[in-house]
Motif scaffolding. Structure first.
Motif, PDB file in Angstrom:
ATOM      1  N   GLY A 279      11.296  -5.107  16.078  1.00  0.00           N
ATOM      2  CA  GLY A 279      11.911  -6.089  15.193  1.00  0.00           C
ATOM      3  C   GLY A 279      13.224  -6.621  15.732  1.00  0.00           C
ATOM      4  N   GLY A 280      13.893  -5.811  16.559  1.00  0.00           N
ATOM      5  CA  GLY A 280      15.152  -6.254  17.169  1.00  0.00           C
ATOM      6  C   GLY A 280      14.937  -7.378  18.153  1.00  0.00           C
ATOM      7  N   GLY A 281      13.692  -7.421  18.698  1.00  0.00           N
ATOM      8  CA  GLY A 281      13.322  -8.508  19.611  1.00  0.00           C
ATOM      9  C   GLY A 281      14.376  -8.810  20.653  1.00  0.00           C
ATOM     10  N   THR A 282      14.636 -10.070  20.850  1.00  0.00           N
ATOM     11  CA  THR A 282      15.644 -10.478  21.827  1.00  0.00           C
ATOM     12  C   THR A 282      17.044 -10.438  21.249  1.00  0.00           C
ATOM     13  N   ALA A 283      17.169 -10.217  19.939  1.00  0.00           N
ATOM     14  CA  ALA A 283      18.497 -10.181  19.327  1.00  0.00           C
ATOM     15  C   ALA A 283      19.267  -8.938  19.760  1.00  0.00           C
ATOM     16  N   LEU A 284      18.649  -7.774  19.622  1.00  0.00           N
ATOM     17  CA  LEU A 284      19.339  -6.534  19.946  1.00  0.00           C
ATOM     18  C   LEU A 284      19.027  -6.017  21.348  1.00  0.00           C
ATOM     19  N   PHE A 285      17.777  -6.179  21.750  1.00  0.00           N
ATOM     20  CA  PHE A 285      17.333  -5.569  23.005  1.00  0.00           C
ATOM     21  C   PHE A 285      16.671  -6.600  23.915  1.00  0.00           C
ATOM     22  N   ASP A 286      16.533  -6.240  25.185  1.00  0.00           N
ATOM     23  CA  ASP A 286      15.857  -7.081  26.157  1.00  0.00           C
ATOM     24  C   ASP A 286      14.356  -7.035  25.880  1.00  0.00           C
ATOM     25  N   LEU A 287      13.735  -8.173  25.646  1.00  0.00           N
ATOM     26  CA  LEU A 287      12.334  -8.217  25.229  1.00  0.00           C
ATOM     27  C   LEU A 287      11.400  -7.591  26.261  1.00  0.00           C
ATOM     28  N   SER A 288      11.662  -7.797  27.540  1.00  0.00           N
ATOM     29  CA  SER A 288      10.793  -7.214  28.568  1.00  0.00           C
ATOM     30  C   SER A 288      10.868  -5.690  28.539  1.00  0.00           C
ATOM     31  N   LEU A 289      12.050  -5.154  28.241  1.00  0.00           N
ATOM     32  CA  LEU A 289      12.213  -3.700  28.147  1.00  0.00           C
ATOM     33  C   LEU A 289      11.553  -3.168  26.875  1.00  0.00           C
ATOM     34  N   VAL A 290      11.636  -3.928  25.795  1.00  0.00           N
ATOM     35  CA  VAL A 290      10.986  -3.532  24.545  1.00  0.00           C
ATOM     36  C   VAL A 290       9.482  -3.401  24.767  1.00  0.00           C
TER      37      VAL A 290
END
Length: 361
Positions: A279-290
């Motif tokens: 849910g944090g998506g690109t806001a909190l975390f790097d999307l590729s790492l998620v």
């Protein structure tokens, strides 16, 4: 064996995996029959789940990401390293303590070797520990998760060691936070929260003076609470301003914290924590790492006892790496809670109307 919540219904059950204390030492060993008094005491110590023996699940093998010996050694080394740093600070001695870097690097190589040898697929964290040992066990679990992601990204030996050492020591600044704040059962006041946030800077200052700890490893302590959108601390860094090591460790830190019982709340289930990360998506975390994280961490660990939307109780038998939210489960009770004389397995990738809805006893 299976993982079940701690309750008096486990009286007379036999412990299948040990409970560890804050130093990584065995508090209650495998093979011990649980009494009412013992269960009550474990609940007081903040233990919320236990691995127990169950004839219906004797064939289920729960493989931790690292061996019991490696885990205990790592927790003990982190504990002693942090204690040594506290004593150095209190003694007002600013000299480098090179043995800390060497000892952490040594124990990390054991973690790395175990992860490389682990062919079970998705990373499964299977340790049980008391809540007062959270800081040390948390550090080891974050290092395991971060190293697994580093390996998945193809990091070389130097890079993987830098991220692993940094992850093991990422919260070392917490040793300077007063215990009454660190272990506070309720919400922090604004003043307490501001003090708590200083652990990132304190950790960096402590580590950058250490021989055997690279500056990049020290920056993991400094940056692991920074967030992709600039909402983190201590400097409000954004995007590429945050080192990739810190992005990885920061994400693993959040996941592991959510899935651990704390003084102020119960643990979230692994899939709930993953949903928060996603849910944090690109806001909190790097999307590729998620996305990489979601592919490498067991959402429903093997041995976890769960409840299905059909009201049946089951235990996770094996994982489907391509569909981690739909493992193979073994039904233990029917929809009325009646124990099945002949438990049987169901692959949730083939039974699409069935799904896990909660953790159950």
């Amino acid at each position: 064996m299976r993982l079940a919540p701690v309750s008096l219904s486990l009286v007379e059950s036999v412990l299948a995996k040990p409970v560890l204390d804050e130093k990584g030492m065995i508090l209650v060993g495998a093979g011990v029959k649980l009494s009412e008094r013992m269960i009550t005491r474990l609940k007081q110590l903040g233990v919320s789940s236990l691995y127990i023996e169950d004839k219906r699940t004797d064939d289920i093998v729960i493989v931790d990401a690292v061996s019991d010996e490696t885990r205990r050694s790592a927790v003990n080394t982190v504990y002693n390293s942090m204690l040594s740093m506290i004593e150095t600070e209190r003694g007002a001695r600013r000299a480098s303590r090179p043995q800390i870097g060497r000892e952490i690097s040594r124990v990390f190589q054991d973690i790395l070797a175990d992860l490389k040898a682990n062919n079970s697929g998705l990373i499964n964290l299977a340790s049980i520990f008391t809540v007062d040992g959270y800081l040390y066990h948390h550090s080891v679990n974050v290092a395991i998760l971060s190293t697994a992601l580093g390996l998945a990204k193809g990091y070389g030996q130097k890079e993987i060691t830098e991220i692993g050492v940094g992850a093991l020591l990422h919260d070392i600044g917490c040793t300077k936070v007063p215990q009454e704040i660190l272990n506070k059962p309720g919400r922090y006041s604004d003043l307490e929260y501001e003090l708590m946030k200083k652990h990132a800077e304190w950790g960096y200052e402590m580590l950058r003076e250490q021989d055997g700890v690279s500056l990049l490893s020290a920056h993991i302590a400094y940056q692991h609470h920074e967030r992709n959108d600039g909402s983190g601390y201590p400097r409000g860094l954004k995007g590429d301003e945050i080192h990739e090591y810190s992005k990885i460790v920061g994400m693993c830190d959040v996941y592991e914290a959510l899935t651990s019982k704390r003084f102020h709340r119960e643990a979230f289930l692994p899939h709930e924590a993953l949903e928060f990360i996603l849910g944090g998506g690109t806001a909190l975390f790097d999307l590729s790492l998620v996305r990489l994280f979601a592919k490498n961490v067991a959402v429903y660990p093997i041995g976890m006892t769960v409840k299905l939307n059909t009201d049946e109780t089951a235990v996770v038998v094996s994982l489907n790496p391509e569909y981690p939210q739909r493992p193979v489960v073994r039904l233990l009770t029917d929809e009325y809670g009646r124990r099945l004389d002949s438990p049987y397995d169901i692959d949730l990738t083939k039974e699409l109307t069935m799904m896990i809805v909660s953790y159950n006893e």
